[in-house]
Design an enzyme around this catalytic site. Sequence first.
Site, short mmCIF file in Angstrom:
data_model
loop_
_atom_site.label_atom_id
_atom_site.label_comp_id
_atom_site.label_asym_id
_atom_site.label_seq_id
_atom_site.Cartn_x
_atom_site.Cartn_y
_atom_site.Cartn_z
N CYS A 29 -10.28 -4.83 0.56
CA CYS A 29 -11.44 -3.95 0.65
C CYS A 29 -12.36 -4.20 -0.56
CB CYS A 29 -11.01 -2.48 0.70
SG CYS A 29 -10.33 -1.84 -0.85
N CYS A 61 -10.80 -3.40 -3.96
CA CYS A 61 -9.76 -4.37 -4.32
C CYS A 61 -10.37 -5.70 -4.70
CB CYS A 61 -8.78 -4.54 -3.17
SG CYS A 61 -7.71 -3.09 -2.97
N GLU A 118 -3.07 -4.66 -3.11
CA GLU A 118 -3.55 -5.58 -4.15
C GLU A 118 -3.50 -4.96 -5.55
OE1 GLU A 118 -5.84 -6.51 -0.30
OE2 GLU A 118 -5.11 -4.73 -1.34
N CYS A 150 -3.92 0.64 -2.63
CA CYS A 150 -3.86 -0.55 -1.78
C CYS A 150 -2.80 -1.49 -2.34
CB CYS A 150 -5.22 -1.24 -1.74
SG CYS A 150 -6.53 -0.29 -0.94
N ASN A 181 0.84 -1.19 0.00
CA ASN A 181 0.00 0.00 0.00
C ASN A 181 0.88 1.25 0.00
OD1 ASN A 181 0.64 -0.76 2.74
ND2 ASN A 181 -0.99 0.54 3.52
N ILE A 182 0.41 2.25 -0.73
CA ILE A 182 1.13 3.52 -0.87
C ILE A 182 0.12 4.63 -0.64
CG2 ILE A 182 2.53 4.97 -2.39
CD1 ILE A 182 3.12 2.33 -3.99
N GLU A 183 0.20 5.24 0.53
CA GLU A 183 -0.75 6.30 0.89
C GLU A 183 -0.19 7.67 0.53
OE1 GLU A 183 -2.31 3.79 4.79
OE2 GLU A 183 -1.24 5.68 5.08
#
Length: 130
Positions: free
Chosen positions: A85, A88, A54, A52, A41-43
């Site tokens: 989620c 995803c 995936e 996310c 994940n890369i926020e």
Amino acid sequence: MSHDLFEAARDAMAFAHAPYSKFPVGAAIRAEDGKVYTGANIENISYPQGWCAEPTAISAMIMGGAKRIVEIAVIAEKLPLCPPCGGCRQKIAEFASPATRIYLCDEAGVKTTMTIDELLPHGFKTDVLG
């Protein structure tokens, strides 16, 4: 599932950028070509508009030339299990068959195995990939 998929997801989690949620997540896909593709994940500051793990792994798979997910493992730091989620789940379904296995992992290994059909029983269906 080979233990290598769990290990790849766990290793990918180390690359997560999760300063807002504080929950690093890693994913590893085994594609129809037999290769393993990973993502984390890369926020960003406009949380939750990041990526996310995936779809990051799906992007790596597509860029690697593969088109189908055979199986996928997902792991999150500090969480007992981290199912994909809703968004995803739909993204996985786009590149999976109804029987594609989803492995939900903790730090010790796989804890739960489901198919994408079990995880997303009424998702949008497409035949884009044939």
